[in-house]
Design a protein around this motif. Structure first.
Motif, PDB file in Angstrom:
ATOM      1  N   THR A  77      -7.901   0.872   3.123  1.00 60.48           N
ATOM      2  CA  THR A  77      -8.805   1.691   2.471  1.00 60.48           C
ATOM      3  C   THR A  77      -8.237   3.189   2.228  1.00 60.48           C
ATOM      4  N   MET A 123     -11.812  -2.642  -6.953  1.00 56.16           N
ATOM      5  CA  MET A 123     -11.564  -1.550  -5.730  1.00 56.16           C
ATOM      6  C   MET A 123     -11.134  -2.540  -4.449  1.00 56.16           C
ATOM      7  N   LYS A 124     -12.266  -3.139  -4.279  1.00 54.26           N
ATOM      8  CA  LYS A 124     -12.197  -4.004  -2.967  1.00 54.26           C
ATOM      9  C   LYS A 124     -11.037  -5.085  -2.961  1.00 54.26           C
ATOM     10  N   ILE A 153      -7.738  -3.531  -2.149  1.00 57.54           N
ATOM     11  CA  ILE A 153      -7.818  -3.230  -0.685  1.00 57.54           C
ATOM     12  C   ILE A 153      -7.367  -4.637   0.070  1.00 57.54           C
ATOM     13  N   LEU A 187      -6.923   4.504  -1.339  1.00 61.74           N
ATOM     14  CA  LEU A 187      -7.510   6.309  -1.661  1.00 61.74           C
ATOM     15  C   LEU A 187      -6.425   7.101  -1.929  1.00 61.74           C
ATOM     16  N   ASN A 208      -5.128   6.023  -5.374  1.00 61.37           N
ATOM     17  CA  ASN A 208      -5.923   6.545  -6.461  1.00 61.37           C
ATOM     18  C   ASN A 208      -6.506   7.720  -6.799  1.00 61.37           C
TER      19      ASN A 208
END
Lengths: 290, 372
Positions: free
Chosen positions: A25, A1-2, A5, A29, A32
């Motif tokens: 972020t 995830m990071k 980003i 989001l 996702n």
């Protein structure tokens, strides 16, 4: 995830948009969680630009719906092609078979932006711009789309999305949006950028700008935003001013106070603010940033 | 096991946000749990940013979130300060009546803050705002006061009602209705007249005597101005000045700062009659319409001649539909003890309502709805 980003952040930077961690972020989001993203902030901070850049990054269509007071389903969602329907009826009257096509089928439906966005096979970016300008009755039309990505048409039934669009709503907060709309969205407040960030934006967007001039421009605009203005200049105004000064071959603000006064229309958009930022005030502000 | 503890803590944080008036439903909790599975030091910033995006709904919540996050997850570094007696400590309102805890307890009893749990919640909304000392409760009430005006907005509706008779033809629906007639507009549909939110003009007393209740009343007036586009607001103490743009400010802090710096808020006596006269002379003709409701928010303590208020209100009542007076002192002193100038002007005041608590303001919104 990071890592995703970071990747998105780099992609934004490649397209000359300096997105911070918080914004990227929120964008990740949105993707996702398949939820719309509501961007609020003052005019000129770069909310609309996020959607445009995202469409370029994803290499997909940008479908834009510009909201205004009085916007209704016929302009935003769908409309029946009445002229085609009438012609079909007339043609059927004159034929021997008397068979009439279903004049309430998809063939006779004109797709407007919201319906278009859910009928694409490749997920587009749907930008609902300045949603606070639309009236509250219009917000009700958005609720079904934003929560379930479907649209109900009485004659046809419910049309489910072929692919879920990436939905970005922008608002200048001129009026409070309803809670029903807000709870369906992720939220991000886009504030004016910090000094360093705005400097990097100017330098990346305005080609050939002098480094010293860009520093002075950003410092001046940051100081201007602290004044009691009716409308504070956004990033777009700073860019316009930078382009204007570069075009006029200014490389030091301190040597061109008159040019600052002549070009302040790039920054200030009403008479009150123009009267407030007069020559004396400009000199005082320049002394402050020296 | 560690994962369970982390999940419990996260759910606790969500409850904590709900107690701070954040609107978090089941879906938001699910999303938060799905993404914030590991709250280790490495992911702290990412977790905070993600939670902020999921939990916040507006700028106010956005600005408060960081502080609340730090207070919950790092309580030692960011302790929650006990903010009772904050009014006394800040010195914003003088003459609070005693400096001892006993005096404050007496005051709290007098305000009617009894009960616990849901009972206390109900009591707080009915309690006189000037006697509430817990800043947390005060801020909560102020936020709720601003939201009271939402009920004045048109209901969200997908269906527009059209009419068989009228002056403006609804072309699309007429065409559609007449498809069976080959397009001949035999059956016509007309547009319904747009229902607009009420036109409200607020005359808000911001003098020193109103300083006890004004934090609540400011938010109430701000809510009205931000909800109804056609709402105009004017503030007065010794003179009147327009504040519509100020009340429409996004930033509450900026609004207060501008009011305080430009207009010497909390200071000065009150010239109610003179201010209303000023309104009649300079603004009434342009701002007031036949269906306008004038909302005067004032305790009625006027330094002008007692008869003057009646004279100016008579002129005002000819231009407006109704004059509604909201007084934060009414509940406390009763109608028989109101200011002399108000007694003499009662014929010109259509409705006199209390405005000392959230519940009273809610009742006033119902009255406004009736007249609009």
């Amino acid at each position: 995830m990071k890592s995703k980003i970071e990747e998105i952040k780099n992609q934004f930077t490649e397209h000359a948009y300096m997105a911070d961690d918080a914004l990227t972020t929120s964008v990740v989001l949105m993707e996702n969680l398949s939820r719309p993203l509501l961007l609020e902030g003052e005019a000129g901070v770069g909310k609309t630009e996020v959607a445009k850049i995202l469409a370029k990054i994803k290499d997909t269509k940008l479908i834009r719906l510009q909201c205004y007071e009085g916007l209704d389903t016929n302009a935003a969602v769908y409309e029946w092609n009445y002229s085609k329907q009438l012609l079909s009826i007339k043609l059927a009257e004159n034929t021997i078979s008397k068979e009439i096509e279903n004049i309430f089928s998809r063939e006779y439906l004109l797709e407007r932006p919201l319906l278009q966005s859910i009928c694409e096979t490749i997920p587009p970016v749907l930008l609902i711009d300045e949603v606070d300008r639309a009236d509250e009755a219009f917000e009700a039309f958005l609720l079904e789309l934003l929560s379930d990505f479907q649209i109900s048409i009485p004659e046809l039934g419910t049309i489910q999305a072929l692919s879920k669009p990436l939905v970005i709503l922008t608002s200048n907060n001129t009026r409070d949006l309803s809670d029903a709309l807000r709870r369906r969205c992720l939220y991000h407040y886009v504030d004016f950028p910090e000094h360093e960030k705005e400097l990097s934006i100017i330098r990346s967007k305005v080609k050939g700008i002098d480094e010293k001039l860009s520093e002075q421009i950003v410092t001046f605009v940051q100081a201007l935003r602290q004044q009691e203005l009716r409308k504070r200049p956004g990033v777009a105004e700073t860019l316009d001013w930078a382009v204007a000064l570069t075009g006029l071959q200014v490389n030091d603000l301190f040597q061109h106070i008159n040019t600052i006064l002549e070009t302040r229309t790039c920054l200030l958009k009403n008479q009150e603010d123009m009267a407030l930022i007069d020559k004396q005030k400009t000199e005082t502000m320049l002394q402050g940033i020296a | 096991m560690i994962q369970q503890i982390q999940t419990q803590r996260l759910l606790g944080f969500i409850e904590y946000l709900r107690a701070e008036d954040f609107c978090l439903g089941v879906k938001e909790s699910e999303h938060a749990l799905e993404f914030i599975s590991n709250l280790s030091e490495l992911d702290q910033s990412f977790s905070k940013l993600s939670l902020r995006s999921i939990a916040c709904r507006n700028q106010d919540e956005w600005n408060r979130f960081d502080k609340l996050f730090n207070q919950y997850w790092h309580p030692k570094q960011y302790p929650i300060v006990d903010i009772r007696l904050s009014r006394k400590q800040q010195g914003k309102i003088s003459g609070f009546g005693g400096s001892s805890m006993n005096a404050l307890n007496l005051v709290n009893e007098d305000s009617g803050l009894k009960g616990s749990g849901a009972g206390k919640q109900t009591t707080i909304t009915k309690a006189d705002y000037r006697f509430i000392s817990d800043q947390h409760q005060m801020r909560k009430l102020e936020r709720l006061a601003e939201r009271l005006a939402y009920s004045l907005r048109k209901k969200l509706s997908r269906k527009k009602v059209y009419r068989k008779h009228g002056t403006t033809l609804e072309v699309r629906r007429t065409l559609r209705r007449n498809l069976t007639n080959g397009g001949m507009p035999i059956s016509r549909i007309y547009k319904r007249k747009e229902l607009n939110p009420p036109n409200i003009v607020i005359l808000h007393d911001i003098s020193h005597s109103m300083s006890w209740n004004n934090p609540l009343l400011f938010r109430f007036a701000r809510g009205l101005v931000r909800t109804c586009k056609s709402c105009e607001a004017y503030a007065f103490h010794t003179e009147l000045f327009p504040v519509t743009k100020l009340y429409r400010q996004q930033s509450l802090i900026k609004m207060r700062e501008q009011l305080e710096s430009n207009n010497h808020l909390w200071l000065g006596g009150t010239c109610i009659a003179k201010s209303i006269n000023q309104f009649n002379a300079h603004f009434a003709n342009t701002v007031l319409k036949k269906d306008s409701l004038v909302l005067i928010i004032s305790d009625g303590f006027d330094t002008d001649e007692p008869d003057m208020l009646n004279d100016v209100l008579k002129i005002l009542s000819q231009k407006a539909k109704k004059i509604i007076w909201l007084s934060p002192m009414l509940e406390r002193i009763g109608k028989e003890n109101i200011a002399e100038s108000m007694k003499r002007a009662m014929d010109s005041i259509d409705v006199l309502l209390p405005a000392h608590s959230l519940a009273a303001l809610e009742d006033s919104v119902h009255v406004i709805k009736q007249y609009s």
